[in-house]
Design a protein around this motif. Structure first.
Motif, PDB file in Angstrom:
ATOM      1  N   VAL A 148      91.512  23.034  -5.392  1.00  0.00           N
ATOM      2  CA  VAL A 148      92.595  22.602  -6.276  1.00  0.00           C
ATOM      3  C   VAL A 148      93.563  23.771  -6.408  1.00  0.00           C
ATOM      4  O   VAL A 148      93.217  24.798  -6.985  1.00  0.00           O
ATOM      5  N   CYS A 149      94.746  23.620  -5.838  1.00  0.00           N
ATOM      6  CA  CYS A 149      95.666  24.755  -5.727  1.00  0.00           C
ATOM      7  C   CYS A 149      96.910  24.609  -6.588  1.00  0.00           C
ATOM      8  O   CYS A 149      97.930  25.246  -6.321  1.00  0.00           O
ATOM      9  N   HIS A 150      96.852  23.775  -7.618  1.00  0.00           N
ATOM     10  CA  HIS A 150      98.041  23.578  -8.446  1.00  0.00           C
ATOM     11  C   HIS A 150      97.627  23.320  -9.888  1.00  0.00           C
ATOM     12  O   HIS A 150      96.457  23.089 -10.190  1.00  0.00           O
ATOM     13  N   SER A 151      98.607  23.356 -10.759  1.00  0.00           N
ATOM     14  CA  SER A 151      98.349  23.143 -12.180  1.00  0.00           C
ATOM     15  C   SER A 151      98.093  21.672 -12.484  1.00  0.00           C
ATOM     16  O   SER A 151      98.738  20.794 -11.903  1.00  0.00           O
ATOM     17  N   PRO A 152      97.152  21.373 -13.393  1.00  0.00           N
ATOM     18  CA  PRO A 152      96.951  19.979 -13.814  1.00  0.00           C
ATOM     19  C   PRO A 152      98.159  19.479 -14.616  1.00  0.00           C
ATOM     20  O   PRO A 152      99.015  20.254 -15.039  1.00  0.00           O
ATOM     21  N   SER A 153      98.202  18.168 -14.846  1.00  0.00           N
ATOM     22  CA  SER A 153      99.210  17.540 -15.704  1.00  0.00           C
ATOM     23  C   SER A 153      98.480  16.735 -16.774  1.00  0.00           C
ATOM     24  O   SER A 153      97.360  16.275 -16.553  1.00  0.00           O
ATOM     25  N   ILE A 154      99.119  16.567 -17.938  1.00  0.00           N
ATOM     26  CA  ILE A 154      98.469  15.877 -19.053  1.00  0.00           C
ATOM     27  C   ILE A 154      99.415  14.857 -19.666  1.00  0.00           C
ATOM     28  O   ILE A 154     100.604  15.113 -19.840  1.00  0.00           O
ATOM     29  N   SER A 155      98.858  13.709 -20.016  1.00  0.00           N
ATOM     30  CA  SER A 155      99.580  12.676 -20.758  1.00  0.00           C
ATOM     31  C   SER A 155      98.573  11.851 -21.544  1.00  0.00           C
ATOM     32  O   SER A 155      97.557  11.412 -20.992  1.00  0.00           O
ATOM     33  N   ASP A 156      98.847  11.652 -22.831  1.00  0.00           N
ATOM     34  CA  ASP A 156      97.991  10.808 -23.687  1.00  0.00           C
ATOM     35  C   ASP A 156      96.521  11.223 -23.624  1.00  0.00           C
ATOM     36  O   ASP A 156      95.632  10.377 -23.438  1.00  0.00           O
ATOM     37  N   SER A 157      96.262  12.505 -23.737  1.00  0.00           N
ATOM     38  CA  SER A 157      94.905  13.058 -23.770  1.00  0.00           C
ATOM     39  C   SER A 157      94.117  12.826 -22.480  1.00  0.00           C
ATOM     40  O   SER A 157      92.894  12.844 -22.480  1.00  0.00           O
ATOM     41  N   VAL A 158      94.831  12.593 -21.390  1.00  0.00           N
ATOM     42  CA  VAL A 158      94.201  12.460 -20.072  1.00  0.00           C
ATOM     43  C   VAL A 158      94.786  13.520 -19.148  1.00  0.00           C
ATOM     44  O   VAL A 158      96.003  13.714 -19.099  1.00  0.00           O
ATOM     45  N   LEU A 159      93.901  14.213 -18.429  1.00  0.00           N
ATOM     46  CA  LEU A 159      94.317  15.242 -17.480  1.00  0.00           C
ATOM     47  C   LEU A 159      94.300  14.657 -16.070  1.00  0.00           C
ATOM     48  O   LEU A 159      93.336  14.006 -15.672  1.00  0.00           O
ATOM     49  N   TYR A 160      95.376  14.900 -15.331  1.00  0.00           N
ATOM     50  CA  TYR A 160      95.498  14.391 -13.964  1.00  0.00           C
ATOM     51  C   TYR A 160      95.612  15.573 -13.001  1.00  0.00           C
ATOM     52  O   TYR A 160      96.379  16.510 -13.233  1.00  0.00           O
ATOM     53  N   VAL A 161      94.847  15.498 -11.911  1.00  0.00           N
ATOM     54  CA  VAL A 161      94.874  16.582 -10.934  1.00  0.00           C
ATOM     55  C   VAL A 161      94.545  16.024  -9.554  1.00  0.00           C
ATOM     56  O   VAL A 161      93.786  15.066  -9.411  1.00  0.00           O
ATOM     57  N   GLY A 162      95.152  16.617  -8.533  1.00  0.00           N
ATOM     58  CA  GLY A 162      94.860  16.246  -7.162  1.00  0.00           C
ATOM     59  C   GLY A 162      94.103  17.354  -6.469  1.00  0.00           C
ATOM     60  O   GLY A 162      94.085  18.504  -6.928  1.00  0.00           O
ATOM     61  N   SER A 163      93.477  17.032  -5.346  1.00  0.00           N
ATOM     62  CA  SER A 163      92.629  17.999  -4.662  1.00  0.00           C
ATOM     63  C   SER A 163      92.835  17.921  -3.154  1.00  0.00           C
ATOM     64  O   SER A 163      93.380  16.946  -2.627  1.00  0.00           O
TER      65      SER A 163
END
Length: 541
Positions: free
Chosen positions: A206-221
């Motif tokens: 995982v080479c990037h910062s996560p994103s957050i919306s409505d208490s959910v964290l989104y991340v790609g790999s």
């Protein structure tokens, strides 16, 4: 006896852990969106809210022309984006942490920290990704409050949300001794102590910062999957495979997650289902503003609407490494050493500036990053150059009028004040003085309240870092009332801090109960032993 004591201790710990987890789950179900799309004129304190959905939109004015304020060489490759802090700029380089004056570019201080990503700001604190360590640095006392070691290294920007800091392993080729398993993890830290709260392992780096919306964290790999995680527990909510590596931050756009890869995907953020996909690559994190999605590829830049239909494209013919939107302009930095400003609605060029920093032998050395605040656009580059562009003196007054019309009275006040100093035209200065006087008469109290609000919010952060929880909670309750009355975006930020203090109080109570239980069990064990010894002595007698 040891077994009895250990069993009792485990039961007590489990009981209170369940209670704490239930409290966390109930708070997670609330509506705590951390993605901000400030309408023109609606947010005076948006810089304290942050861009947790990585939309890339910055509120406030921006330069209408390449008016150069300064160009300096810090002789250090910038690791991430410049961070603008009131009257100064912080740049975390590959050798040092640099602080520059925002108006002149003069380097005022350097510190022995290095990193390859952008620090996050929390009050007067910098949360810095320093290769192998996440460091919380107090800019007031110039001291490290805490640091946490990461076996997988860190080259992604930390993200602050609700008393937590989220990072990814961020393994890079130059991190020779990195633990690759750790580099595949998303990690959640306590913002105020540095304690690791949870980790989640993906099947790729995982080479990037996560994103957050409505208490959910989104991340790609790198494993070709998108993950949606509960911010409180790190538990998987949904997982979606798209089949290609995801190496840029995901962007939250209303109810969608925008994914940049070999194709551009728009996923439903609630379940990961495909809303639409665009058959064209996007090589950096997209920027979202004015109901448009801006994407870059090898050919240049293109804009899509919400439905995924192309609105315009501009074949710049060069690779873009950084982009942001402000004041209806899309700013782009290319590895050719050129800074572009385009009209967001048409893609037409507003202005461009050739810095002469193109490195023909090693094009990647020409990478750079952008940041903007109150009309000052700052560029930091891999070659060590820091360049700032501002609003021309004669344009400060009109920009101030625009901000005042939009209800941004603090911004208008700052621009008028700056115009009084920098404008040379006597007639313009007279008009500025009159308008500034009117602004103070009509909205002076509101401006003072907003400024005091900001200072108080920073004080609340400081109190939490100092473990003065009761005093911090009292101050936050006052600020919550003010934020609701003034309709400030910071109301949600304050709610998050109040929730954090509630969780911390519960944790402290659990620890007290557990320690008390251990002491009681130990005393009971000692008393039983003493009774046995007394019985033996009596028997012998």
């Amino acid at each position: 006896m040891k077994r009895i004591a250990l069993t009792s201790l485990c039961l007590i710990t489990l009981l209170f852990s369940v209670q704490l987890d239930n409290a966390s789950q109930s708070s997670a179900n609330g509506n705590h969106s951390s993605v901000y799309y400030p309408a023109e004129g609606s947010a005076e304190l948006d810089e304290l809210c942050g861009d947790k959905g990585h939309a890339g939109y910055c509120y406030g004015p921006a330069p209408d022309s390449p008016y150069l304020m300064f160009s300096v060489d810090i002789k250090d490759s910038a690791g991430g984006d410049p961070v603008i802090l009131d009257d100064k700029v912080a740049i975390l380089g590959m050798s040092l942490l640099h602080f520059l004056e925002l108006e002149s570019g003069k380097v005022t201080k350097t510190y022995n920290f290095a990193g390859a990503a952008t620090p996050a700001v929390s009050g007067e604190k910098l949360l810095m990704p320093c290769v192998w360590r996440l460091i919380c640095f107090d800019m007031d006392s110039e001291s490290v409050l805490w640091e946490s070691h990461l076996e997988g290294g860190i080259s992604s920007d930390p993200l602050v949300y609700c008393g937590r800091v989220f990072t990814a392993g961020g393994w890079c080729p130059w991190m020779e001794h990195a633990d690759e398993k750790e580099a595949k993890k998303v990690i959640c830290f306590d913002q105020f102590t540095g304690e690791v709260l949870w980790k989640y392992s993906t099947n790729g780096k995982v080479c990037h910062s996560p994103s957050i919306s409505d208490s959910v964290l989104y991340v790609g790999s790198d494993d070709g999957c998108i993950y949606a995680l509960d911010v409180d527990t790190g538990e998987l909510i949904w997982k979606r495979e798209i089949g290609t590596k995801v190496q840029d931050s995901l962007v939250i756009f209303e109810d969608c997650v925008i994914v940049a890869s070999d194709l551009l995907y728009c996923l439903d953020k609630r379940n990961g289902n495909t809303v639409w996909k665009f058959q064209r690559a996007c090589r950096n994190s997209p920027v979202v503003a004015y109901d448009l999605i801006f994407c870059t590829d090898e050919a240049g830049i293109y804009a899509l609407n919400k439905e995924g239909n192309i609105v315009w494209e501009n074949p710049l013919g060069c690779k873009i490494t950084s982009s942001l939107v402000a004041d209806q302009k899309l700013f782009l930095w290319s590895i050719m050493g050129t800074l572009y400003a385009l009209n967001v609605f048409t893609g037409n060029e507003v202005w461009q500036y050739d810095t002469g920093l193109y490195n023909e032998t090693h094009p990647d050395y020409s990478r750079g990053a952008l940041a903007i605040s109150e009309g000052i656009l700052v560029l930091s580059t891999n070659q060590g150059k820091v360049i700032a562009f501002g609003i021309e003196p004669e344009c400060l007054f009109p920009k101030g009028l625009e901000c005042e019309e939009q209800g941004s009275y603090c911004l208008a006040y700052n621009l008028y004040s700056k115009a009084l100093i920098e404008c040379e035209n006597t007639e313009t200065k007279k008009n500025v003085e009159e308008k500034l006087s009117e602004l103070i008469d009509e909205h002076g109290d509101e401006i003072a309240i907003v400024r005091e609000f900001r200072e108080s919010l920073v004080s609340a952060y400081t109190l939490i870092y100092q473990n003065e929880d009761e005093e911090a909670l009292s101050l936050l309750e006052e600020l919550r009332v003010e934020a609701n009355e003034l309709n400030l975006e910071n109301a949600e930020e304050i709610n998050c801090l109040v929730e954090y203090l509630g969780r911390r109080k519960s944790t402290i109570m659990i620890r007290i109960v557990v320690i008390t239980a251990i002491i009681l069990l130990t005393l009971l064990s000692l008393l039983k032993r003493m009774r046995k010894k007394t019985t033996i002595v009596v028997s012998v007698c």
